[in-house]
Write a protein that holds these residues in place. Structure first.
Motif, PDB file in Angstrom:
ATOM      1  N   LEU A  27      50.541  45.450  62.644  1.00  0.00           N
ATOM      2  CA  LEU A  27      51.975  45.607  62.399  1.00  0.00           C
ATOM      3  C   LEU A  27      52.655  46.318  63.558  1.00  0.00           C
ATOM      4  O   LEU A  27      52.055  47.187  64.192  1.00  0.00           O
ATOM      5  CB  LEU A  27      52.190  46.399  61.109  1.00  0.00           C
ATOM      6  N   VAL A  31      57.256  49.479  61.535  1.00  0.00           N
ATOM      7  CA  VAL A  31      56.911  49.416  60.106  1.00  0.00           C
ATOM      8  C   VAL A  31      56.347  50.782  59.723  1.00  0.00           C
ATOM      9  O   VAL A  31      55.323  51.207  60.250  1.00  0.00           O
ATOM     10  CB  VAL A  31      55.879  48.296  59.812  1.00  0.00           C
ATOM     11  N   LEU A  85      59.077  46.599  52.065  1.00  0.00           N
ATOM     12  CA  LEU A  85      58.698  46.922  53.443  1.00  0.00           C
ATOM     13  C   LEU A  85      59.686  47.943  53.987  1.00  0.00           C
ATOM     14  O   LEU A  85      60.901  47.759  53.887  1.00  0.00           O
ATOM     15  CB  LEU A  85      58.736  45.657  54.307  1.00  0.00           C
ATOM     16  N   THR A 140      57.900  41.206  58.915  1.00  0.00           N
ATOM     17  CA  THR A 140      57.404  42.345  59.708  1.00  0.00           C
ATOM     18  C   THR A 140      57.156  42.003  61.175  1.00  0.00           C
ATOM     19  O   THR A 140      57.004  42.903  61.991  1.00  0.00           O
ATOM     20  CB  THR A 140      56.074  42.879  59.126  1.00  0.00           C
TER      21      THR A 140
END
Length: 201
Positions: A27, A31, A85, A140
């Motif tokens: 990621l 994030v 998220l 993401t």
């Protein structure tokens, strides 16, 4: 010795399973955390979220140990299934305060975004795990992790071992069945011989 080798191969396969496959992704640094909520039971559209939790989330955790991933499971199947998220704004500090842990009683609800953080909520109720992962990767901008050449070779070898093992098991079952039939035929023949002998006496 065979048992040790079998266990070793099973361990190798498990390590490769968790390192690669759907969900093996890195990621981006913006994030900050992930929150997943769904019901314990599969009915009511919670099968896909549960499968995502069981199969994809372990890989995401492995490749992103610094990112908190909270799972909130509950009894109620009528409620929502969501994937939240959290993204840290550019220049924002790390999240402060107490982080909540995962829960199996529905008590770990998705928290409000902290200062310098925004949240994107995805409704995942009724979605297949593949679609959930697709949405996750898209939102993401995660980078998929691919196996190395050595790992590809290991995966091929393990698949080949599994295929050969299945062939060997089938052959063994066939041989055992033939032995069982032969034993049964011998028992019948001996019983008939004993009956003839008894009748002649």
């Amino acid at each position: 010795m065979v048992g040790v080798l079998r266990r070793m191969n099973a361990l190798r396969e498990k390590i490769l399973w968790i390192r690669h496959g759907p969900g093996a992704a890195v990621l981006p640094p913006n994030v900050s955390r992930i929150h997943l909520e769904f019901a314990k039971r599969l009915n009511g559209g919670h099968m896909g979220p549960r499968k995502f939790w069981h199969e994809n989330l372990p890989r995401l955790k492995l490749w992103n140990p610094q990112i908190p991933m909270i799972v909130n499971r509950r009894e109620d199947t009528e409620g929502p299934a969501t994937l939240t998220l959290y993204f840290r704004d550019a220049g924002a500090k790390d999240i402060e305060g107490t982080m909540i842990g995962s829960a199996a009683d529905g008590s770990s609800k998705a928290p409000a975004p902290s200062e310098g953080e925004r949240a994107v909520v995805i409704d995942i109720k009724g979605l297949h795990s593949e679609k959930i992962l697709e949405e996750f990767m898209s939102k993401t901008n995660a980078t998929t992790v691919h196996p190395t050449v050595q790992e590809e070779i290991e995966l091929f070898e393990l698949q080949d071992l599994r295929k050969r093992g299945e062939i060997d098991r089938k052959e063994t079952r066939k041989m055992n069945e033939e032995k069982r039939k032969e034993k049964a035929r011998l028992a019948v023949a001996m019983s008939e011989a004993a009956a003839i002998k008894a009748a002649a006496a």
